[in-house]
Design a protein around this motif. Structure first.
Motif, short mmCIF file in Angstrom:
data_model
loop_
_atom_site.label_atom_id
_atom_site.label_comp_id
_atom_site.label_asym_id
_atom_site.label_seq_id
_atom_site.Cartn_x
_atom_site.Cartn_y
_atom_site.Cartn_z
N GLY A 195 -0.42 8.96 3.43
CA GLY A 195 -0.01 7.81 2.64
C GLY A 195 -0.41 6.50 3.18
N ASP A 196 -0.19 6.38 4.48
CA ASP A 196 -0.42 5.02 5.11
C ASP A 196 -1.96 4.76 5.16
OD1 ASP A 196 2.26 4.60 5.63
OD2 ASP A 196 2.29 5.38 7.50
N TRP A 197 -2.59 5.97 5.48
CA TRP A 197 -4.10 5.84 5.47
C TRP A 197 -4.65 5.26 4.27
CZ3 TRP A 197 -8.14 5.65 8.47
CH2 TRP A 197 -9.50 6.06 8.12
N PHE A 198 -4.38 6.23 3.10
CA PHE A 198 -5.03 6.05 1.78
C PHE A 198 -4.51 4.41 1.42
CE2 PHE A 198 -5.38 10.62 1.67
CZ PHE A 198 -6.79 10.52 1.52
N SER A 199 -3.24 4.04 1.81
CA SER A 199 -2.84 2.81 1.34
C SER A 199 -3.58 1.52 2.02
CB SER A 199 -1.35 2.34 1.72
OG SER A 199 -1.27 2.46 3.31
N ARG A 200 -4.42 1.87 3.04
CA ARG A 200 -5.32 0.71 3.45
C ARG A 200 -6.71 0.80 2.91
NH1 ARG A 200 -4.04 3.59 8.35
NH2 ARG A 200 -2.18 2.86 9.36
N LEU A 201 -6.79 1.76 2.13
CA LEU A 201 -8.31 1.89 1.49
C LEU A 201 -8.69 0.89 0.22
CD1 LEU A 201 -9.11 5.64 1.72
CD2 LEU A 201 -9.67 4.03 3.34
N GLY A 202 -9.81 0.52 0.16
CA GLY A 202 -10.10 -0.25 -0.95
C GLY A 202 -11.20 0.73 -2.00
N THR A 203 -11.27 2.13 -1.70
CA THR A 203 -12.16 2.86 -2.09
C THR A 203 -11.72 3.58 -3.33
OG1 THR A 203 -11.70 4.73 -0.86
CG2 THR A 203 -13.00 3.00 0.21
N LYS A 204 -12.39 4.45 -4.10
CA LYS A 204 -11.84 5.18 -5.15
C LYS A 204 -10.78 6.14 -4.97
CE LYS A 204 -15.67 8.61 -4.77
NZ LYS A 204 -16.87 9.52 -5.55
N HIS A 205 -10.73 6.47 -3.57
CA HIS A 205 -9.62 7.38 -3.10
C HIS A 205 -8.47 6.90 -2.80
CE1 HIS A 205 -12.58 10.37 -3.08
NE2 HIS A 205 -13.39 9.99 -2.22
N PHE A 209 -1.19 -0.01 -5.51
CA PHE A 209 -1.24 1.16 -6.64
C PHE A 209 -0.08 1.99 -6.53
CE2 PHE A 209 -2.30 5.32 -8.05
CZ PHE A 209 -2.87 5.20 -9.47
N TYR A 210 0.39 2.31 -5.20
CA TYR A 210 1.64 3.03 -5.03
C TYR A 210 2.99 2.02 -5.41
CZ TYR A 210 5.84 4.10 -2.90
OH TYR A 210 7.41 4.25 -2.64
N LEU A 211 2.82 1.02 -5.02
CA LEU A 211 4.14 -0.03 -5.48
C LEU A 211 4.15 -0.14 -6.91
CD1 LEU A 211 6.27 -1.38 -3.86
CD2 LEU A 211 4.70 -3.17 -3.66
N LYS A 212 2.81 -0.40 -7.50
CA LYS A 212 3.31 -0.57 -9.14
C LYS A 212 3.78 0.55 -9.76
CE LYS A 212 -1.38 -2.14 -9.49
NZ LYS A 212 -2.48 -2.50 -10.21
N HIS A 213 3.10 1.71 -9.33
CA HIS A 213 3.81 3.15 -10.29
C HIS A 213 5.08 3.40 -9.55
CE1 HIS A 213 -0.35 3.51 -11.22
NE2 HIS A 213 -0.19 4.17 -11.90
N ALA A 214 5.40 3.13 -8.36
CA ALA A 214 6.77 3.20 -8.00
C ALA A 214 7.73 2.48 -8.90
CB ALA A 214 6.91 3.19 -6.30
N ILE A 255 4.71 -10.31 -2.31
CA ILE A 255 3.53 -9.08 -2.07
C ILE A 255 2.64 -9.11 -3.16
CG2 ILE A 255 2.64 -6.94 -2.32
CD1 ILE A 255 5.01 -6.26 -0.38
N PHE A 256 3.29 -9.30 -4.48
CA PHE A 256 2.50 -9.42 -5.82
C PHE A 256 2.24 -10.85 -6.04
CE2 PHE A 256 4.20 -5.26 -6.40
CZ PHE A 256 3.24 -4.63 -7.14
N ASN A 257 3.01 -11.68 -5.67
CA ASN A 257 2.35 -13.02 -5.64
C ASN A 257 1.17 -13.42 -5.10
OD1 ASN A 257 2.98 -15.88 -7.14
ND2 ASN A 257 3.32 -16.52 -4.85
N ALA A 258 1.04 -12.76 -3.89
CA ALA A 258 -0.03 -13.10 -3.11
C ALA A 258 -1.33 -12.13 -3.34
CB ALA A 258 0.31 -12.85 -1.65
N MET A 259 -1.04 -10.94 -3.96
CA MET A 259 -2.24 -10.10 -4.47
C MET A 259 -2.45 -9.89 -5.71
SD MET A 259 -2.83 -9.43 -1.05
CE MET A 259 -4.05 -8.13 -1.49
N GLU A 260 -1.26 -9.85 -6.69
CA GLU A 260 -1.73 -9.48 -7.84
C GLU A 260 -0.84 -10.19 -8.74
OE1 GLU A 260 -3.25 -5.65 -10.34
OE2 GLU A 260 -2.35 -5.44 -8.15
N LYS A 261 -0.87 -11.62 -9.07
CA LYS A 261 0.00 -12.37 -9.72
C LYS A 261 0.33 -11.90 -11.56
CE LYS A 261 0.06 -16.78 -7.84
NZ LYS A 261 -0.10 -18.55 -7.90
N GLY A 265 -3.46 -3.29 1.38
CA GLY A 265 -4.61 -2.54 0.76
C GLY A 265 -4.48 -2.34 -0.75
N LYS A 266 -5.54 -1.72 -1.20
CA LYS A 266 -5.47 -1.54 -2.78
C LYS A 266 -4.67 -0.32 -3.17
CE LYS A 266 -8.79 -0.28 -6.46
NZ LYS A 266 -10.26 0.24 -6.86
#
Length: 476
Positions: A36-46, A83-88, A108-114, A78-79
């Motif tokens: 999960g840590d690994w994929f959390s850093r990615l900005g790709t389709k995975h 994605f995880y945090l929004k769904h959680a 976090i959201f104020n900085a990344m996705e207001k 990371g993207k």
């Protein structure tokens, strides 16, 4: 590869409950957390794979946030993590973050996705967020109805009811309904099979009950909730979860309002059943607690064709009734439903058995049902016995083409028989007889009219009607 080996080992059917299995489960969860840590850093389709792996790790939201915050990420979060945090935050209903952790989520959201900040603040996970600090972040967002509602909620938490009221008044009811459609969590949260009203819902219960009912109607109409969930919501809101008999008035208001939006047939019949059973229950308990509904019988008739016009003869029957509760209006609403086009009277008959015939009001319900079943003669007999002053109004309104012969084959002889039997000048029966003769004179020709008259009648009484009938036929 190590993760797959752990997974394969856990799927071994020969693996019994043991220390080895516990160690394998712990190792598997730790492996999921690392993935999960690994994929959390990615900005790709995975990157979205961070969500299932973090879920399989069985870590709490707080644990995962601490893991990510502790990592050095110069480019921000990371993207996959977002994605995880929004769904959680959207899916999790039980975990409530501490005030400090809730503030971290906002940062976090104020900085990344207001744009997601209003939705994040609707999550029950952020119930302990500082309303004052949250309000500070909300002030910097683009104004919208949703933002105003969240500001109102934060102001309410700070006991600033003036600000709460002002934020809501900035928007029309339609815009508020759209905001609730966008974020139902402003009004309710689900916890297992329970539907829990929010504190904001309790505020609207007192401040704007009509808006609250309209919001639930909109949510149901757009398949955001079902009827059972709406019922749980209103029972919890009105604190009647354990009271099977007393249906909250707001739930009845919801059913009535939902009828006005013309639901599909399956929903329509379900609501009609619920409403009629409630109306009958109230009618059979004349000493019930009176709670004024949002809509009167007249309001419902004007806004919804499922509620029909009440016939004049029913009004005449109830004109002398003093026991009716006009504030509640259940009696008139039931009459109106039975007079409307949607109610299947045959399905109502089991309820009809519960309604006594001890007064004219209750009798009118029985006669309405008999009329819908085209039992006109039976209805006329009951009216002649119990409320003869309404019989002519009933016959004029209900006896239509194809049943006109009831006037001369049944009503006229019956009136004559009753006048004979009482051997006195009963003004009601005599007046009804005169009206009946006038109606028959217009329907029959002279010969048939003469044949319909009683043989022992007083000529002086019947002669004027015969003359008028002859004149009318001559002028035709």
């Amino acid at each position: 590869e190590a993760h797959l080996l752990l997974r394969s080992a856990l799927m071994d059917p020969n693996l019994d409950e043991s220390i080895v299995k516990s160690e394998l489960i712990a190792a598997f969860r730790e492996s999921c957390a690392h993935l999960g840590d690994w994929f959390s850093r990615l900005g790709t389709k995975h990157s979205h794979l961070a969500l299932p792996y973090y879920k399989m790790s069985c870590l709490s939201i707080s644990d995962i946030i601490n893991r990510i915050v502790g990592m050095e990420m110069p480019r921000g979060y990371g993207k996959g993590f977002l994605f995880y945090l929004k769904h959680a935050l959207f899916e999790e209903q039980d975990e409530q973050l501490s005030e400090a952790m809730a503030l971290k989520v906002i940062e976090i959201f104020n900085a990344m996705e207001k744009t997601q900040l209003p939705h994040v603040l609707c999550s029950p996970c952020l119930a302990h967020v500082s309303p004052r600090k949250a309000m500070g972040y909300l002030q910097n967002l683009q104004p919208s109805t949703l933002v105003s509602l969240i500001k109102a909620n934060m102001a309410r938490r700070m006991n600033d009811l003036d600000t709460c009221k002002n934020e809501i008044q900035h928007h029309s009811e339609m815009m508020l309904l759209c905001a609730f459609m966008d974020e139902p969590r402003l009004l309710m949260n689900e916890r297992g099979k329970d539907v829990i009203p929010t504190a904001l819902a309790f505020y609207f219960k007192d401040a704007a009950p009509g808006l609250l009912v309209a919001s639930l109607v909109a949510l149901h109409e757009n398949n955001k909730i079902n009827l059972a969930e709406a019922e749980l919501f209103f029972k919890a809101l009105c604190e009647k979860m354990d009271d099977e008999e007393n249906v909250p008035q707001m739930l009845v208001d919801f059913w009535e309002a939902r009828l006005s939006t013309y639901p599909p047939e399956s929903v329509l019949q379900d609501i009609l059943f619920k409403l009629t059973s409630y109306y009958v229950w109230r009618i059979c308990r004349p000493h019930h607690l009176c709670v004024k509904p949002l809509k009167s019988p007249e309001d419902l008739r004007n806004s919804c064709s499922h509620f029909g016009l009440i016939s004049p003869w029913t009004s005449k029957m109830m004109s002398k009734e003093s026991a009716l509760c006009y504030d509640c209006g259940e009696f008139f609403k039931l009459q109106s439903l039975l007079s409307g086009p949607s109610m299947d009277v045959k399905l109502f008959l089991p309820f009809l058995k519960l309604i006594p015939e001890d007064n004219n009001s209750c009798l009118s319900i029985h006669i309405l049902c008999a009329t819908r079943l085209m039992q006109y003669e039976k209805s006329i007999e009951k009216l002649l016995d119990r409320c003869p002053e309404a019989v002519i109004s009933y016959a004029k309104h209900e006896v239509k083409e194809g049943s006109r012969d009831i006037w001369w084959n049944m009503l006229l002889p019956e009136l004559c028989n009753r006048i004979r039997s009482i051997q006195s000048n009963n003004e009601v029966f005599i007046s009804s007889l005169k009206d009946t003769l006038e109606m028959i004179a217009m329907e029959l020709d002279t010969k048939d009219f003469l044949n319909a008259l009683p043989d022992d009648g007083t000529a002086a009484f019947f002669l004027p009607y015969l003359l008028n009938q002859s004149k009318k036929k001559l002028t035709v």
